[in-house]
Motif scaffolding. Sequence first.
Motif, PDB file in Angstrom:
ATOM      1  N   GLU A  32       0.820  -1.213   0.000  1.00 16.85           N
ATOM      2  CA  GLU A  32       0.000   0.000   0.000  1.00 16.85           C
ATOM      3  C   GLU A  32       0.856   1.267   0.000  1.00 16.85           C
ATOM      4  N   ARG A  33       2.163   1.112   0.009  1.00 16.92           N
ATOM      5  CA  ARG A  33       3.071   2.265   0.029  1.00 16.92           C
ATOM      6  C   ARG A  33       4.019   2.198  -1.151  1.00 16.92           C
ATOM      7  N   THR A  34       3.493   2.121  -2.327  1.00 14.52           N
ATOM      8  CA  THR A  34       4.333   1.951  -3.515  1.00 14.52           C
ATOM      9  C   THR A  34       5.299   3.111  -3.706  1.00 14.52           C
ATOM     10  N   SER A  35       4.968   4.276  -3.188  1.00 14.83           N
ATOM     11  CA  SER A  35       5.886   5.414  -3.335  1.00 14.83           C
ATOM     12  C   SER A  35       7.174   5.207  -2.533  1.00 14.83           C
ATOM     13  N   ASP A  36       7.168   4.315  -1.550  1.00 12.05           N
ATOM     14  CA  ASP A  36       8.366   4.029  -0.754  1.00 12.05           C
ATOM     15  C   ASP A  36       9.281   2.996  -1.400  1.00 12.05           C
ATOM     16  N   LEU A  37       8.771   2.274  -2.382  1.00 11.43           N
ATOM     17  CA  LEU A  37       9.523   1.153  -2.958  1.00 11.43           C
ATOM     18  C   LEU A  37      10.869   1.547  -3.540  1.00 11.43           C
ATOM     19  N   GLY A  38      10.915   2.600  -4.324  1.00  9.35           N
ATOM     20  CA  GLY A  38      12.175   3.009  -4.957  1.00  9.35           C
ATOM     21  C   GLY A  38      13.253   3.304  -3.934  1.00  9.35           C
ATOM     22  N   VAL A  39      12.896   4.032  -2.905  1.00  7.52           N
ATOM     23  CA  VAL A  39      13.855   4.368  -1.840  1.00  7.52           C
ATOM     24  C   VAL A  39      14.309   3.107  -1.119  1.00  7.52           C
ATOM     25  N   LEU A  40      13.358   2.226  -0.821  1.00  9.95           N
ATOM     26  CA  LEU A  40      13.711   0.980  -0.127  1.00  9.95           C
ATOM     27  C   LEU A  40      14.592   0.082  -0.989  1.00  9.95           C
ATOM     28  N   LEU A  41      14.295  -0.020  -2.264  1.00  8.46           N
ATOM     29  CA  LEU A  41      15.124  -0.835  -3.162  1.00  8.46           C
ATOM     30  C   LEU A  41      16.568  -0.341  -3.152  1.00  8.46           C
ATOM     31  N   ASP A  42      16.741   0.954  -3.310  1.00  7.90           N
ATOM     32  CA  ASP A  42      18.089   1.528  -3.331  1.00  7.90           C
ATOM     33  C   ASP A  42      18.802   1.307  -2.003  1.00  7.90           C
ATOM     34  N   HIS A  43      18.097   1.553  -0.901  1.00  6.97           N
ATOM     35  CA  HIS A  43      18.706   1.412   0.422  1.00  6.97           C
ATOM     36  C   HIS A  43      19.087  -0.041   0.718  1.00  6.97           C
ATOM     37  N   LEU A  44      18.170  -0.968   0.434  1.00  4.51           N
ATOM     38  CA  LEU A  44      18.442  -2.373   0.742  1.00  4.51           C
ATOM     39  C   LEU A  44      19.564  -2.936  -0.125  1.00  4.51           C
ATOM     40  N   LEU A  45      19.621  -2.552  -1.381  1.00  7.70           N
ATOM     41  CA  LEU A  45      20.712  -3.026  -2.232  1.00  7.70           C
ATOM     42  C   LEU A  45      22.043  -2.444  -1.759  1.00  7.70           C
ATOM     43  N   LEU A  46      22.043  -1.191  -1.360  1.00  7.11           N
ATOM     44  CA  LEU A  46      23.241  -0.581  -0.798  1.00  7.11           C
ATOM     45  C   LEU A  46      23.683  -1.329   0.461  1.00  7.11           C
ATOM     46  N   GLN A  47      22.726  -1.683   1.299  1.00  8.10           N
ATOM     47  CA  GLN A  47      23.006  -2.432   2.525  1.00  8.10           C
ATOM     48  C   GLN A  47      23.581  -3.816   2.204  1.00  8.10           C
ATOM     49  N   VAL A  48      22.978  -4.513   1.260  1.00  9.69           N
ATOM     50  CA  VAL A  48      23.467  -5.838   0.859  1.00  9.69           C
ATOM     51  C   VAL A  48      24.874  -5.716   0.284  1.00  9.69           C
ATOM     52  N   ASN A  49      25.102  -4.731  -0.572  1.00 11.07           N
ATOM     53  CA  ASN A  49      26.436  -4.513  -1.140  1.00 11.07           C
ATOM     54  C   ASN A  49      27.460  -4.272  -0.045  1.00 11.07           C
ATOM     55  N   SER A  50      27.111  -3.485   0.935  1.00  9.27           N
ATOM     56  CA  SER A  50      28.025  -3.171   2.033  1.00  9.27           C
ATOM     57  C   SER A  50      28.359  -4.415   2.857  1.00  9.27           C
ATOM     58  N   GLU A  51      27.338  -5.212   3.166  1.00 14.25           N
ATOM     59  CA  GLU A  51      27.544  -6.416   3.973  1.00 14.25           C
ATOM     60  C   GLU A  51      28.331  -7.486   3.226  1.00 14.25           C
ATOM     61  N   ALA A  52      28.174  -7.558   1.916  1.00 14.12           N
ATOM     62  CA  ALA A  52      28.823  -8.599   1.127  1.00 14.12           C
ATOM     63  C   ALA A  52      30.173  -8.169   0.571  1.00 14.12           C
ATOM     64  N   ALA A  53      30.565  -6.925   0.795  1.00 12.59           N
ATOM     65  CA  ALA A  53      31.803  -6.390   0.212  1.00 12.59           C
ATOM     66  C   ALA A  53      33.034  -7.210   0.561  1.00 12.59           C
ATOM     67  N   ALA A  54      33.082  -7.780   1.747  1.00  6.57           N
ATOM     68  CA  ALA A  54      34.247  -8.545   2.178  1.00  6.57           C
ATOM     69  C   ALA A  54      34.263  -9.969   1.620  1.00  6.57           C
ATOM     70  N   GLU A  55      33.166 -10.393   1.013  1.00  8.28           N
ATOM     71  CA  GLU A  55      33.103 -11.750   0.464  1.00  8.28           C
ATOM     72  C   GLU A  55      34.004 -11.852  -0.759  1.00  8.28           C
ATOM     73  N   PRO A  56      34.750 -12.948  -0.906  1.00 13.84           N
ATOM     74  CA  PRO A  56      35.650 -13.075  -2.055  1.00 13.84           C
ATOM     75  C   PRO A  56      34.892 -13.091  -3.378  1.00 13.84           C
ATOM     76  N   GLY A  57      35.328 -12.245  -4.285  1.00 16.09           N
ATOM     77  CA  GLY A  57      34.741 -12.211  -5.621  1.00 16.09           C
ATOM     78  C   GLY A  57      33.432 -11.464  -5.745  1.00 16.09           C
ATOM     79  N   TYR A  58      32.936 -10.900  -4.676  1.00 17.69           N
ATOM     80  CA  TYR A  58      31.664 -10.200  -4.756  1.00 17.69           C
ATOM     81  C   TYR A  58      31.837  -8.868  -5.480  1.00 17.69           C
ATOM     82  N   LYS A  59      30.888  -8.561  -6.353  1.00 19.75           N
ATOM     83  CA  LYS A  59      30.881  -7.284  -7.071  1.00 19.75           C
ATOM     84  C   LYS A  59      29.642  -6.513  -6.636  1.00 19.75           C
TER      85      LYS A  59
END
Length: 175
Positions: free
Chosen positions: A68-95
Amino acid sequence: PLAQVKLLRAVQEGEVVRLGATKPLKVDVRIIAATNRTLTEEIAAGKFREDLFYRLAVAVLKIPPLRERTSDLGVLLDHLLLQVNSEAAAEPGYKDKKLSAGAKNLLLAHPWPGNVRELRNLMERVAFLSAGKSVEVSDLAFILSPQKDNFQDLSDGFGLAAVLHDPFVKLYSFR
């Protein structure tokens, strides 16, 4: 019910008794709580203490589900992907991953019945499963399609001993 009694006492008295201790310990805390249940209904059903509810309900915010909050989706997508990228940065071979325009549009159109947890889980899965730096529609189609099995088939020639001893195997662990 017993935990509710203990929590109420801690909130009212500002003290707790540690496990194995006999003397109370003073605490100064603020409690931020969230639930997917309607607590007034839980009180009526005898599942939640009314006195605890009124102690905790200093400020009650009702946040509608993500679908019911579709206007929040874009912000959440960007934030969560940034979070996943940050957490996985130390994994070998992760881009670090970016969402292609098509992939983002597909995610924006998805109904998200599982709410933000589903979105977070999907972002972790797609970051792990997509080979390139950009997440494409084809990467998401496999994950979002309810008609397909969302599991990788490892039954043909999979051996755990070989995987564990292969120095080139990248194992990712997401929290």
